[in-house]
Structures are given as C-alpha cells and as structure tokens.
Enzyme design. Structure first.
Site, PDB file in Angstrom:
ATOM      1  N   ASP A 237       0.680  -1.334   0.072  1.00 30.21           N
ATOM      2  CA  ASP A 237       0.151   0.006  -0.125  1.00 30.21           C
ATOM      3  C   ASP A 237       0.791   1.178   0.084  1.00 30.21           C
ATOM      4  O   ASP A 237       0.306   2.304   0.376  1.00 30.21           O
ATOM      5  CB  ASP A 237      -0.982  -0.055   1.199  1.00 30.21           C
ATOM      6  CG  ASP A 237      -2.080  -1.237   1.251  1.00 30.21           C
ATOM      7  OD1 ASP A 237      -2.434  -1.626   2.210  1.00 30.21           O
ATOM      8  OD2 ASP A 237      -2.059  -1.680  -0.002  1.00 30.21           O
TER       9      ASP A 237
HETATM   10  N1  LIG Z   1       2.983  -6.244  -3.068  1.00 25.68           N
HETATM   11  C1  LIG Z   1       1.588  -5.832  -2.858  1.00 25.68           C
HETATM   12  N2  LIG Z   1       0.928  -6.543  -2.819  1.00 25.68           N
HETATM   13  C2  LIG Z   1      -0.395  -6.089  -2.494  1.00 25.68           C
HETATM   14  C3  LIG Z   1      -0.771  -4.787  -2.320  1.00 25.68           C
HETATM   15  C4  LIG Z   1       0.506  -3.966  -2.376  1.00 25.68           C
HETATM   16  O1  LIG Z   1       0.371  -2.801  -1.952  1.00 25.68           O
HETATM   17  N3  LIG Z   1       1.776  -4.496  -2.757  1.00 25.68           N
HETATM   18  N4  LIG Z   1      -1.916  -4.361  -1.950  1.00 25.68           N
HETATM   19  C5  LIG Z   1      -2.913  -5.553  -1.350  1.00 25.68           C
HETATM   20  C6  LIG Z   1      -4.465  -4.910  -1.185  1.00 25.68           C
HETATM   21  N5  LIG Z   1      -4.167  -4.870   0.382  1.00 25.68           N
HETATM   22  C7  LIG Z   1      -4.966  -3.775   0.629  1.00 25.68           C
HETATM   23  O2  LIG Z   1      -5.443  -2.898  -0.170  1.00 25.68           O
HETATM   24  C8  LIG Z   1      -4.102  -5.806   1.106  1.00 25.68           C
HETATM   25  C9  LIG Z   1      -4.354  -7.217   0.947  1.00 25.68           C
HETATM   26  C10 LIG Z   1      -3.931  -8.200   1.870  1.00 25.68           C
HETATM   27  C11 LIG Z   1      -3.302  -8.120   2.975  1.00 25.68           C
HETATM   28  C12 LIG Z   1      -3.198  -8.942   4.033  1.00 25.68           C
HETATM   29  O3  LIG Z   1      -2.539  -8.924   5.004  1.00 25.68           O
HETATM   30  N6  LIG Z   1      -3.141 -10.356   3.475  1.00 25.68           N
HETATM   31  C13 LIG Z   1      -2.574 -11.615   4.149  1.00 25.68           C
HETATM   32  C14 LIG Z   1      -3.556 -12.668   3.789  1.00 25.68           C
HETATM   33  C15 LIG Z   1      -5.019 -12.179   4.176  1.00 25.68           C
HETATM   34  C16 LIG Z   1      -6.121 -13.508   3.970  1.00 25.68           C
HETATM   35  O4  LIG Z   1      -5.469 -14.550   3.746  1.00 25.68           O
HETATM   36  O5  LIG Z   1      -7.151 -13.268   3.790  1.00 25.68           O
HETATM   37  C17 LIG Z   1      -1.361 -11.843   3.449  1.00 25.68           C
HETATM   38  O6  LIG Z   1      -1.223 -12.011   2.286  1.00 25.68           O
HETATM   39  O7  LIG Z   1      -0.469 -12.696   4.307  1.00 25.68           O
HETATM   40  C18 LIG Z   1      -3.346  -6.813   3.492  1.00 25.68           C
HETATM   41  C19 LIG Z   1      -3.405  -5.658   2.621  1.00 25.68           C
HETATM   42  C20 LIG Z   1      -2.730  -6.459  -2.406  1.00 25.68           C
HETATM   43  N7  LIG Z   1      -1.687  -7.203  -2.436  1.00 25.68           N
END
Ligand SMILES: Nc1nc2c(c(=O)[nH]1)N[C@@H](CN(C=O)c1ccc(C(=O)N[C@@H](CCC(=O)O)C(=O)O)cc1)CN2
Length: 294
Positions: A237
């Site tokens: 983000d």
């Molecule tokens: N490298 C990036 N990947 C993603 C970004 C980014 O800016 N850089 N934005 C996110 C979207 N997002 C908020 O808008 C977001 C999505 C997911 C998570 C998170 O903590 N995910 C966990 C798993 C959650 C689950 O399994 O439901 C994780 O990936 O470990 C935080 C923010 C999209 N990707």
C-alpha cells in the site's frame, strides 16, 4: 468475447513524454507532428515541482492513415526527437484496447463495477481472465463469458499459486487490477508487471495501511473514510497514488456502515484510476503520479 466497444477514432493517437525540462521540447514535438500531417487535438504538460527539472507531456493528435504509418512514425520520432531530448515516451493509438486481467478474492463490488463498465463499452479494455484465490465469484464472472481461474493460496505455498497466476497472465495481460484481491504479492510478481498492477485500498492512504482498515477506522472514531487506488509495489500500500476520495461518517455509524459506505467510494475511485491508466493519462515519477485528467 466482451460485447460492446468503446468507439475510438482509428486515426487518433496519444503521445506521452517524460524528459529533462529544457527549452524547445514543445516546439520540437509540435513541429515534428505538423511536418507529418498530424493535427494536435489535446495537449497538457507539467514541469516537476520537485526541483529535479523533469518535464511531462501528454498530447492527442489526429493523423489520417495512422494505422498504416504507426511503425514508421514511431521510428522517425525516436530518431529525430526523442533521442535529441533523451525522452522516455509512448505513442499509442486511441483505438487500442488494453488487456485488463482482474484478480479478486471474495468481495464482488469493485469486480462487478469493472465487469459491467467494460461490457457496456464504458471502459476501453478487454478482460482476458479473472483470477481468484476463492471460487465464490465464478458464477458472476462466467455469466459475462470471461474465463475464471481459481488458484487457492495455501499459507505456506503462496509462491506456487503466484507461479500459476503468472503462467496464465503471461502474454495475455497489459494491466492487472487487484479488485480487492486480499493477498500480498511477492516482489517477483510485482516485478513482472512494473507500474502495471493497480490496487484499490479501502482507506484514505496513508491512513490505515494493511488489512481491516474499516474496522481500525471505526475504532479510531474517524469522521472521514476513504479509498485509494495506487500502483502496486513490493511495499504494501505504498505505491504511487493514482486516485483517492472520501466520504463523511459519524459516531452513529457502525463498522459495518463504514464498510457499506466505503464500498461505493472504492468503486468510484478504482473506476477513475483504471480509466486514467487505460487512456494513457498517468505518468509515474518516483513515488508519485502525474495524472492528466480531462
Ligand atoms: N506487494 C503488494 N501486494 C499487494 C498490495 C500492495 O500494495 N503491494 N496491496 C494489497 C491489497 N491490500 C490492501 O489494499 C491488502 C491485501 C492483503 C493483506 C494481507 O494482510 N493479506 C494476508 C492474507 C489475508 C487473507 O488470507 O485473507 C497475506 O497476504 O498474508 C493486506 C492488504 C494486495 N496485494
């Protein structure tokens, strides 16, 4: 097939330019286009206010026979103008629709907005596929005649899931839109589509980065909620912001109210950001964007 089409003149192109600011740029570009029989129909420029002396330009021009002369026009511009000013540039026919792949999880509000807008010809794109880590939205997507690929993300095997996604996307997508895709993408995935992955974050960044921003906003007692669309970088983000908006809330609103009210803002913000990208209106400079809005 994606029915409907955005009616764009076959003879119109967009020219985007970034270079060191210096006298003569506009004259060189306009003279080049004049000598090639082009008529400039839209023009916008910006000089960086970061004191790094960068110049940004977006123009549209009409040129009869554009399609037949596009390659030679690009070659001649590169040799006679771009090289002299050391320009980073792109020249794109307005009739060219970008291939926009969508990645989703379980929320359908921004997904449906993009599907509907594209199908009715309101977004100049084609959608080659939707990829999701859940199977919930298959029916809604396949109803539009678009391939749906369910790639579950097992906690410790995110790399395998990303590998499958990248294989599906390879050569099929000019843009990837994270339509509330709730998985953090690896640096390798992001590097495969530099400045070509757009995310919608459900907060007014830089507030409430990361997961569950509405819950945290409610706990904080905010009076404004918001949404931010940005290019994805490996830093969660933190990528260059393309579009944002906010909505008023009060002590009377529950966390669920904030989510409901926020989803309308998310749809509006992502639609505007994606349309700007599809219309070649965005230049990224460092961790900021120059958006040449109409
Ligand atoms: N490298 C990036 N990947 C993603 C970004 C980014 O800016 N850089 N934005 C996110 C979207 N997002 C908020 O808008 C977001 C999505 C997911 C998570 C998170 O903590 N995910 C966990 C798993 C959650 C689950 O399994 O439901 C994780 O990936 O470990 C935080 C923010 C999209 N990707």
């Amino acid at each position: 097939m994606n029915p409907g089409s955005v009616h764009a003149d076959e003879n119109v192109a967009r020219l985007l330019i970034t270079c060191a600011d210096q006298p003569g740029i506009i004259s060189a570009v306009s003279t080049f286009l004049y000598h090639h029989g082009a008529n400039i129909t839209d023009f916008d420029q910006h000089t960086s206010d970061l004191r790094d002396g960068r110049f940004f330009l977006r123009l549209e021009f009409q040129l009869p026979g554009l399609q037949q002369n596009l390659d030679s026009l690009r070659t001649t511009f590169s040799e006679r103008v771009a090289a002299q000013y050391r320009m980073e540039w792109s020249l794109t026919p307005s009739s060219e629709k970008k291939r926009m792949a969508l990645m989703v999880s379980r929320h359908d509000h921004v997904l449906m907005e993009l599907l509907w807008r594209t199908m009715r010809g309101d977004l100049p794109a084609v959608i080659p596929m939707v990829i999701s880590n859940h199977d919930d939205l298959r029916g809604e997507v396949e109803r539009f005649g678009i391939p749906y690929h369910h790639i579950p993300v097992q906690g410790d095997d995110k790399a395998a899931a990303e590998k499958k996604a990248l294989e599906l996307l390879d050569g099929q997508a000019d843009l990837v839109v994270l339509a509330r895709y709730m998985q953090i993408l690896s640096p390798d995935f992001v590097a495969a589509y530099p400045q070509r992955i757009i995310n919608i974050h459900h907060s007014f960044l830089p507030a409430f980065v990361g997961a569950n921003p509405y819950q945290r906003a409610w706990e904080r007692g905010v009076k404004l909620i918001g949404a931010t669309s940005h290019y994805v970088t490996e830093d969660l983000d933190q990528g260059p912001i393309i579009e944002q908006n906010v909505a008023r809330v009060s002590h009377r609103n529950s966390a669920e109210d904030l989510k409901r009210l926020g989803q309308d803002v998310e749809r509006e913000v992502l639609l505007r950001a994606v349309r700007c990208h599809l219309e070649d209106r965005v230049i990224v400079h460092g961790n900021k964007t120059i958006v040449f809005v109409k």
